[in-house]
Enzyme design. Structure first.
Site, PDB file in Angstrom:
ATOM      1  N   HIS A   1       0.681  -1.209  -0.087  1.00  0.00           N
ATOM      2  CA  HIS A   1      -0.287  -0.095   0.276  1.00  0.00           C
ATOM      3  C   HIS A   1       0.820   1.304  -0.176  1.00  0.00           C
ATOM      4  O   HIS A   1       0.882   1.790  -0.484  1.00  0.00           O
ATOM      5  CB  HIS A   1      -0.868   0.087   1.214  1.00  0.00           C
ATOM      6  CG  HIS A   1      -2.264  -0.783   1.363  1.00  0.00           C
ATOM      7  ND1 HIS A   1      -2.998  -0.865   1.623  1.00  0.00           N
ATOM      8  CD2 HIS A   1      -2.075  -1.960   1.133  1.00  0.00           C
ATOM      9  CE1 HIS A   1      -3.713  -2.105   1.246  1.00  0.00           C
ATOM     10  NE2 HIS A   1      -3.604  -2.634   1.314  1.00  0.00           N
TER      11      HIS A   1
ATOM     12  N   GLN B   1      14.051  -3.837  -6.719  1.00  0.00           N
ATOM     13  CA  GLN B   1      13.363  -4.912  -7.705  1.00  0.00           C
ATOM     14  C   GLN B   1      13.171  -3.772  -8.977  1.00  0.00           C
ATOM     15  O   GLN B   1      12.976  -4.751  -9.819  1.00  0.00           O
ATOM     16  CB  GLN B   1      12.192  -4.932  -7.507  1.00  0.00           C
ATOM     17  CG  GLN B   1      11.076  -6.008  -8.220  1.00  0.00           C
ATOM     18  CD  GLN B   1      10.417  -7.203  -7.480  1.00  0.00           C
ATOM     19  OE1 GLN B   1       9.755  -7.643  -7.098  1.00  0.00           O
ATOM     20  NE2 GLN B   1       8.519  -6.217  -7.464  1.00  0.00           N
TER      21      GLN B   1
ATOM     22  N   HIS C   1       4.170 -13.685  -7.744  1.00  0.00           N
ATOM     23  CA  HIS C   1       3.014 -13.957  -6.982  1.00  0.00           C
ATOM     24  C   HIS C   1       1.706 -13.106  -7.708  1.00  0.00           C
ATOM     25  O   HIS C   1       0.872 -13.231  -7.119  1.00  0.00           O
ATOM     26  CB  HIS C   1       3.210 -13.584  -5.328  1.00  0.00           C
ATOM     27  CG  HIS C   1       3.194 -12.389  -5.239  1.00  0.00           C
ATOM     28  ND1 HIS C   1       4.302 -11.064  -5.583  1.00  0.00           N
ATOM     29  CD2 HIS C   1       2.367 -11.534  -4.127  1.00  0.00           C
ATOM     30  CE1 HIS C   1       4.229 -10.029  -5.509  1.00  0.00           C
ATOM     31  NE2 HIS C   1       3.005 -10.166  -4.147  1.00  0.00           N
TER      32      HIS C   1
ATOM     33  N   TRP D   1      -0.394  -7.054  -7.647  1.00  0.00           N
ATOM     34  CA  TRP D   1      -0.682  -5.982  -8.623  1.00  0.00           C
ATOM     35  C   TRP D   1       0.562  -4.912  -9.028  1.00  0.00           C
ATOM     36  O   TRP D   1       1.147  -4.476  -9.892  1.00  0.00           O
ATOM     37  CB  TRP D   1      -1.972  -5.134  -8.235  1.00  0.00           C
ATOM     38  CG  TRP D   1      -2.082  -4.160  -9.427  1.00  0.00           C
ATOM     39  CD1 TRP D   1      -2.278  -2.544  -9.759  1.00  0.00           C
ATOM     40  CD2 TRP D   1      -2.754  -4.723 -11.005  1.00  0.00           C
ATOM     41  NE1 TRP D   1      -2.537  -2.717 -11.031  1.00  0.00           N
ATOM     42  CE2 TRP D   1      -2.588  -3.546 -11.980  1.00  0.00           C
ATOM     43  CE3 TRP D   1      -2.808  -5.785 -11.575  1.00  0.00           C
ATOM     44  CZ2 TRP D   1      -3.101  -3.341 -13.031  1.00  0.00           C
ATOM     45  CZ3 TRP D   1      -2.716  -5.664 -12.948  1.00  0.00           C
ATOM     46  CH2 TRP D   1      -3.119  -4.526 -13.529  1.00  0.00           C
ATOM     47  N   ASN D   2       1.263  -4.512  -7.897  1.00  0.00           N
ATOM     48  CA  ASN D   2       2.507  -4.155  -8.090  1.00  0.00           C
ATOM     49  C   ASN D   2       3.379  -4.642  -8.567  1.00  0.00           C
ATOM     50  O   ASN D   2       3.514  -4.244  -9.789  1.00  0.00           O
ATOM     51  CB  ASN D   2       3.362  -3.740  -6.632  1.00  0.00           C
ATOM     52  CG  ASN D   2       2.377  -2.360  -5.586  1.00  0.00           C
ATOM     53  OD1 ASN D   2       1.670  -1.530  -6.081  1.00  0.00           O
ATOM     54  ND2 ASN D   2       2.366  -2.591  -4.173  1.00  0.00           N
ATOM     55  N   SER D   3       3.457  -5.995  -8.383  1.00  0.00           N
ATOM     56  CA  SER D   3       4.667  -6.580  -9.615  1.00  0.00           C
ATOM     57  C   SER D   3       4.470  -6.841 -10.983  1.00  0.00           C
ATOM     58  O   SER D   3       5.296  -7.035 -11.609  1.00  0.00           O
ATOM     59  CB  SER D   3       4.878  -7.750  -8.707  1.00  0.00           C
ATOM     60  OG  SER D   3       5.851  -7.901  -7.404  1.00  0.00           O
TER      61      SER D   3
ATOM     62  N   GLU E   1       4.811  -3.743 -12.812  1.00  0.00           N
ATOM     63  CA  GLU E   1       6.065  -3.876 -12.558  1.00  0.00           C
ATOM     64  C   GLU E   1       6.714  -4.513 -14.158  1.00  0.00           C
ATOM     65  O   GLU E   1       7.739  -4.568 -14.459  1.00  0.00           O
ATOM     66  CB  GLU E   1       7.329  -4.027 -11.117  1.00  0.00           C
ATOM     67  CG  GLU E   1       7.102  -2.513 -10.388  1.00  0.00           C
ATOM     68  CD  GLU E   1       7.830  -3.446  -9.086  1.00  0.00           C
ATOM     69  OE1 GLU E   1       8.199  -4.128  -8.930  1.00  0.00           O
ATOM     70  OE2 GLU E   1       7.175  -2.443  -7.610  1.00  0.00           O
TER      71      GLU E   1
ATOM     72  N   GLY F   1      -6.211 -13.694  -3.075  1.00  0.00           N
ATOM     73  CA  GLY F   1      -6.595 -12.442  -2.750  1.00  0.00           C
ATOM     74  C   GLY F   1      -6.451 -11.847  -4.119  1.00  0.00           C
ATOM     75  O   GLY F   1      -6.878 -12.655  -5.326  1.00  0.00           O
ATOM     76  N   ASP F   2      -5.969 -10.477  -5.303  1.00  0.00           N
ATOM     77  CA  ASP F   2      -6.142 -10.087  -6.426  1.00  0.00           C
ATOM     78  C   ASP F   2      -5.069 -11.631  -7.130  1.00  0.00           C
ATOM     79  O   ASP F   2      -5.526 -11.202  -8.487  1.00  0.00           O
ATOM     80  CB  ASP F   2      -5.517  -8.446  -6.443  1.00  0.00           C
ATOM     81  CG  ASP F   2      -4.485  -8.264  -6.545  1.00  0.00           C
ATOM     82  OD1 ASP F   2      -4.614  -8.522  -4.380  1.00  0.00           O
ATOM     83  OD2 ASP F   2      -3.967  -7.967  -6.853  1.00  0.00           O
TER      84      ASP F   2
END
Length: 510
Positions: free
Chosen positions: A19, A343, A358, A361-363, A366, A381-382
């Site tokens: 977050h 990363q 995994h 969403w951030n990964s 990216e 989760g998402d």
């Protein structure tokens, strides 16, 4: 901070790595457009950020604006284990936040930095209540995909059938989205989810969706065009991603909770597109058996690898995972294991061939923005929905598993097969080509004049328009009444405005 006052936005983040990062990235984007941005989250996280990212109390220049940090105490001791239980921590954070955030807003006004807008991310929808009580406009940054936003919206309002205890295996058809199997919708919506508190935390935002004047999303128009267009007719959405790409922001302004290991020099020694990068984010915890199978699969494949193994939080009650005996010796210089990595730089490195992820969403963003193929290893989760999009829609990945719902260990042979499929042969070439196309689309979106850049500028313009003048007692900085009482010599209506000469709050006669 310059002689001319800057419009001030105040960001309040839920204290989780997934977050903090996107909200801080948004803050840097807004600062680059000429705003003063204050980033706030509990001190327990602020302490980690200072240590890992060398954050100081001084405002940092970003583009035409500045970003600064204000952390607050959440009322619990530093080593309080209840922070790991969201059922206990979220009510505590709301109780403290509703009291302390208004005080912080008022203090900023007294210091000549009146706040014009509050922005929060999911899990803390009460921030918009605070803004409303102060007469401030608010916005929300959604940190998952628009597809997941659509899924949660339809679940919350009961608009389409979802799996239930009576019908646990039904498919889900959502507007402008591919047909999802029962285990491909965000897993917090499963009737048997072991994380009901996370479902409540996420859905809490949907009870407050009428309060933010804008819902900002870390995605871009070209990536999720149809579902964005559909949901934009329901909610005031602006896509502003990919947020992690910001050439005007200094690298020193980061939100990491751990200092990254220096692995870039090792990557420099490797041939182009030869290294598999493995990272499962900041909260996914695998079993020891699964770690063993991944390790043996890596050895069987013969690929070079950079593996991030983050130790669990000391209060999480989880055992420290270990690598199989002799694993590092057998890998030799072919492999490197670190606790945390830079990363963004790793994914941009020419030596990296693919990303075992995994699918948070951030990964996901990216990887797409870096033009990096993936091996999808979602858990919950998402992540399970993101994996569907990476493999079947964006076509940049191969699937190693379906998520926790499978309730099985992925074998070393399966690991080896996926690694080779993603690094050599025609499938790897196709995935790389598709990933490169998404990289180009992402770069166009965040470049000057692109879809996301235009949306950020439109948001900044709207915040500025809302902050031109704040009148009478319904002041956006929440201190007009106090200031008016101290200015009894002024007769008639009192206006509170932000001057363009010194940024101070001044009372003027109407």
């Amino acid at each position: 901070m310059g002689s001319e006052a800057l419009v001030h936005v105040f960001l309040v983040s839920f204290p989780g790595q997934g977050h903090v990062n996107p909200l801080l990235r948004l803050g840097k984007r807004l600062a680059a457009k000429g705003l003063l941005v204050t980033f706030s989250t509990p001190e327990s996280i602020g302490k980690q950020m200072r240590k890992a990212s060398n954050i100081t109390d001084e405002p940092a220049p970003v583009g035409e604006g500045f970003i600064r940090f204000e952390f607050f105490e959440d009322g619990w001791d530093e080593d309080e284990p209840r922070r790991q239980d969201l059922d206990q921590y979220l009510p505590q954070l709301e109780l403290i936040g509703k009291d302390i955030i208004p005080k912080m807003i008022r203090k900023n006004a007294e210091m000549g930095r009146p706040v014009s807008c509050l922005i929060n991310n999911p899990f803390i929808p009460w921030v918009s209540d605070v803004a409303e009580s102060l007469g401030l406009p608010s916005a929300m940054l959604w940190v998952q995909s628009c597809a997941c936003f659509c899924a949660y919206y339809h679940y919350y309002h009961g608009l389409v059938p979802f799996p239930s205890e009576a019908e646990p295996f039904i498919d889900i058809q959502l507007p402008c989205m591919p047909l999802l199997k029962y285990d491909e919708t965000p897993s917090f919506l499963y009737p048997t989810t072991p994380y009901p508190f996370l479902r409540r935390a996420i859905l809490g935002q949907y009870g407050n969706l009428d309060k933010p004047f804008c819902i900002l999303m870390d995605t871009f128009q070209e990536l999720e065009h149809e579902v964005i267009e559909f949901m934009s007719k329901i909610c005031p959405i602006k896509t502003v991603g990919p947020l992690f790409k910001n050439p005007k922001a200094p690298n020193s302004v980061r939100g990491d909770f751990m200092k990254a290991d220096d692995c870039l020099e090792w990557l420099d020694s490797k041939p182009p597109q030869s290294v598999v990068y493995i990272s499962f984010g900041s909260v996914v915890y695998l079993t020891q058996k699964q770690v063993d199978e991944i390790a043996f699969g890596l050895l069987q494949s013969g690929v070079s690898f950079l593996w991030v193994m983050k130790p669990p939080h000391k209060d999480a009650g989880l055992e420290l995972l270990v690598l199989p005996d002799g694993f590092l010796e057998k890998a030799g210089d072919n492999g490197r294991v670190v606790q945390w990595s830079p990363q963004e730089q790793v994914l941009a490195h020419p030596s990296v061939a693919c990303f075992v992820t995994h699918c948070g969403w951030n990964s996901t963003m990216e990887s797409l923005t870096s033009g990096m193929p993936v091996v999808a290893f979602p858990q919950w989760g998402d992540q399970v929905t993101d994996a569907v999009y990476l493999v079947d829609v964006f076509k940049t990945g191969v699937r190693m598993c379906r998520g926790e719902a499978e309730n099985r260990v992925i074998t070393r042979d399966e690991v080896e097969k996926c690694l080779l499929e993603a690094t050599v042969g025609p499938k790897a070439v196709e995935m790389k080509q598709n990933a490169s196309k998404w990289k180009a689309a992402a770069e166009a979106a965040f470049s000057e004049g692109g879809s996301s850049d235009r949306n950020i500028q439109a948001f900044v313009d709207e915040v500025r328009a809302r902050s031109v003048a704040i009148t009478g007692k319904s002041t956006a900085n929440g201190v007009a009444l106090d200031l008016a009482e101290k200015s009894a010599e002024i007769n008639g209506k009192v206006d509170l405005v932000e001057t363009k000469t010194n940024g101070k709050v001044e009372l003027v006669e109407a």
